[in-house]
Motif scaffolding. Structure first.
Motif, mmCIF file in Angstrom:
data_model
loop_
_atom_site.group_PDB
_atom_site.id
_atom_site.type_symbol
_atom_site.label_atom_id
_atom_site.label_comp_id
_atom_site.label_asym_id
_atom_site.label_seq_id
_atom_site.Cartn_x
_atom_site.Cartn_y
_atom_site.Cartn_z
ATOM 1 N N ILE A 1 24.024 -7.207 -5.100
ATOM 2 C CA ILE A 1 24.948 -8.137 -5.887
ATOM 3 C C ILE A 1 26.193 -8.530 -4.934
ATOM 4 C CG2 ILE A 1 26.466 -8.308 -7.720
ATOM 5 C CD1 ILE A 1 24.625 -6.121 -9.241
ATOM 6 N N CYS B 1 26.727 -12.429 -3.968
ATOM 7 C CA CYS B 1 28.123 -13.222 -4.424
ATOM 8 C C CYS B 1 28.815 -13.669 -3.129
ATOM 9 C CB CYS B 1 28.941 -12.135 -5.094
ATOM 10 S SG CYS B 1 28.636 -11.631 -6.755
ATOM 11 N N GLY C 1 25.791 -16.394 -1.380
ATOM 12 C CA GLY C 1 25.345 -17.770 -2.227
ATOM 13 C C GLY C 1 23.888 -17.905 -2.139
#
Length: 237
Positions: free
Chosen positions: A118, A122, A125
């Motif tokens: 994750i 983040c 992108g």
């Protein structure tokens, strides 16, 4: 969809149906997460084929919007699937492991890889454009650890005498051998994919054979061990 894809989908469906049949006959809670996992594979591999439809040109607003959006590639779907694979397999092994330290290690691996993934998406992108680098290698190391923990508990108990009567042995062995055998293909994939057509053909054939063996192992594990459950039920009566 070519013939190889068709064969692949059929053996996936057979494995999922075999697992469901085993559960209906035995109500074995330990294998439920793995059966969910098999049906998730069937859904993802089927839904992920929408990319073939996008190769055409249809005069439809929704179709045009999807084709011009970040969803034009199914990369996002398989990024989610990679995390769900770790979750379902981790849940599966947590249910069959008895030692608390082993369960905590499984939890740690799942949380660490999930948070790392994750965080990477983040910051980079790349969720809709590419998978996390070396994600398959991390998944293989995680599954290798899960299966070793299971083998350790199996060897430390009386269950080793009857290992062939449980589908868990066949499922865990199958998923471990598959990951170990195909990992080199994905590790070196980036070096050969664009410049070596022979490698692409070899990779496709190798994966097809490996997948047939894997899902055949799952199907065999469910159907073969079902006879022992039926005999046990007859004896109890």
């Amino acid at each position: 969809m070519n013939f190889d894809d068709f064969i692949f989908h059929i053996i996936e469906l057979i494995a999922a149906l075999s697992g469901s049949y085993y559960y209906l006959m035995t109500k074995a809670q330990s294998v439920r997460p793995f059966i969910w996992f098999l049906w998730v594979i069937v859904f993802v591999e089927t839904f992920g084929m929408y990319g073939y439809i996008l190769l055409n040109n249809y005069d439809n607003e929704i179709f045009i919007w999807i084709k011009n959006s970040v969803f034009c590639r199914n990369t996002w779907l398989y990024n989610i699937f990679d995390l769900s694979t770790l979750f379902f397999l981790g849940l599966f092994f947590k249910r069959i492991l008895k030692i608390n330290v082993s369960k905590k290690l499984v939890n740690f691996i799942i949380v660490f890889i999930t948070c790392s993934t994750i965080l990477y998406f983040c910051l980079s992108g790349n969720f809709f454009r590419a998978s996390i680098p070396y994600d398959f290698l991390m998944q293989t190391l995680a599954i290798f650890t899960f299966v070793l923990l299971y083998y350790y508990e199996l060897l430390s108990s009386d269950k080793i005498l009857f290992f062939y009567k449980s589908p868990i042995f066949y499922l865990s062995t199958g998923v471990l051998l598959w990951h170990l055998s195909v990992s080199p293909l994905f590790i070196f994939d980036g070096y050969f994919y664009e410049i070596n057509k022979d490698f692409i053909e070899f990779q496709s054939l190798y994966l097809l054979i490996a997948n047939i063996l894997l899902y055949s192992c799952y199907t065999f594990g469910f159907l073969y061990t079902l006879q022992f459950y039926k005999k046990q039920s007859v004896v109890k009566k």
